[in-house]
Design a protein around this motif. Structure first.
Motif, PDB file in Angstrom:
ATOM      1  N   ARG A  12       0.992  -1.075  -0.059  1.00 45.16           N
ATOM      2  CA  ARG A  12      -0.008   0.093  -0.145  1.00 45.16           C
ATOM      3  C   ARG A  12       0.768   1.350  -0.132  1.00 45.16           C
ATOM      4  N   VAL A  13       0.859   1.909  -0.915  1.00 43.63           N
ATOM      5  CA  VAL A  13       1.627   3.157  -1.069  1.00 43.63           C
ATOM      6  C   VAL A  13       0.942   4.371  -1.185  1.00 43.63           C
ATOM      7  N   PRO A  14       1.503   5.771  -0.621  1.00 41.87           N
ATOM      8  CA  PRO A  14       0.725   6.934  -0.703  1.00 41.87           C
ATOM      9  C   PRO A  14       0.448   7.519  -1.961  1.00 41.87           C
ATOM     10  N   ASP A  15       1.659   7.416  -2.829  1.00 37.24           N
ATOM     11  CA  ASP A  15       1.419   7.881  -4.146  1.00 37.24           C
ATOM     12  C   ASP A  15       1.974   6.933  -5.333  1.00 37.24           C
ATOM     13  N   LEU A  16       0.779   6.605  -6.153  1.00 35.32           N
ATOM     14  CA  LEU A  16       0.947   5.466  -7.135  1.00 35.32           C
ATOM     15  C   LEU A  16       2.015   5.763  -8.002  1.00 35.32           C
TER      16      LEU A  16
END
Ligand SMILES: [Fe+2]
Length: 297
Positions: A12-16
């Motif tokens: 899960r990442v804040p900025d794809l």
């Protein structure tokens, strides 16, 4: 062993966009498929080895393991039930005919994948990267608050075989000829690092120059580990997780005669020295599990 290879890591990442750029331009993967909130990347024939999902904060959502057949999958599900693990999902998924999700304490949820989709890969240069080009995602190293119990789950439920250990500190497990597909150590529940295979030592030079040109640096290495005898270099991902590039990993072809060895921390770390054991930054890095992972009650 029912598991044929390490499949994927879901982050899960804040900025794809930032993270997709990191995996393409720094790690050397390519995008296979993307939607509004997910990106699937790979270095190999597997549909994806990294799945990115947009969200906050940075965490490991699941790890995927490929299962040899539907029959083997049934065996694994039976063992998971008997061991008190929860089977929380079962059905088709992007990139695989069937994915069964198994959850246990102090582990990221495991996605057992059957009928993983293969994608074409060309080594003639038609997929270009500016950095090193790894061959595959080869292993994951996990830390568990209940190290002994997690070791039991890896051995008795998933069928991993012990390759080597640093007694009471570290274990390396295999599911195929690769000396290790999973590493396990004690500690706060998390994914400590995920590792991609390079072809030769020359690619470590490319990696070092490539990181340097982007104001990034290695955390440890290049060097040679004791267990598995592999070349290694580690650097951080944008969330503070640890990526390893490795090459020259011991292949265990003779299952019948192989006996696990025991190493001291110095022997296991870096045979070349002078930093025989990892620096503090290596121990501090890692990827938390979503919601801290389920705790053993
Ligand atoms: Fe590793």
């Amino acid at each position: 062993v029912s598991i044929s290879r390490i499949g994927h890591v879901s982050l899960r990442v804040p900025d794809l966009d930032d993270w997709t750029r990191f995996f393409c331009e720094i790690v050397g993967l390519r995008v296979v498929e993307r939607s509004a909130d997910e990106v699937f990347l790979t270095a190999s024939h597997r549909h994806h080895e990294i799945r990115l999902t947009g969200g906050y904060p940075y965490a490991c959502e699941t790890v995927g393991l490929d299962v040899r057949s539907e029959d083997e999958l049934q065996v694994l599900i039976g063992r998971a039930h008997r061991h008190g693990l929860a089977v929380t999902a079962d059905g088709p998924a992007i990139g695989a005919r069937r994915v069964v999700r198994v959850e246990g304490p102090d582990l990221p949820p495991v996605e057992l994948c059957c009928g993983t989709e293969r994608v074409e890969i060309s080594y003639d240069g038609s997929y270009e990267t500016v950095g090193p080009r790894p061959r595959k995602l080869g292993h994951l190293t996990l830390q568990s608050a209940t190290y002994q119990e997690t070791a039991e789950v890896l051995e008795e439920v998933f069928g991993f075989r012990l390759s080597d250990s640093v007694p009471n500190l570290f274990r390396w497990y295999r599911c195929n000829a690769d000396h290790h597909g999973i590493g396990l150590g004690p500690g706060e529940n998390r994914l400590h690092h995920y590792a991609f295979e390079l072809s030769c030592f020359e690619e470590f030079r490319q990696l070092g120059d490539h990181l340097f040109r982007r104001d990034l640096e290695m955390v440890w290495g290049p060097g040679r580990h004791g267990p598995g005898n592999n070349l290694f270099a580690y650097f951080r991902d944008p969330g503070g997780g640890l990526v390893e590039m490795y090459a020259d990993l011991l292949q265990i072809e003779d299952e019948e005669h192989y006996r696990p060895g025991e190493f001291t921390p110095e022997e296991a770390g870096n045979r070349w020295g002078p930093q025989t054991v990892p620096p503090d930054e290596w121990f501090e890095a890692g990827t938390p599990l979503c919601a801290g992972g389920r705790r053993r009650s």
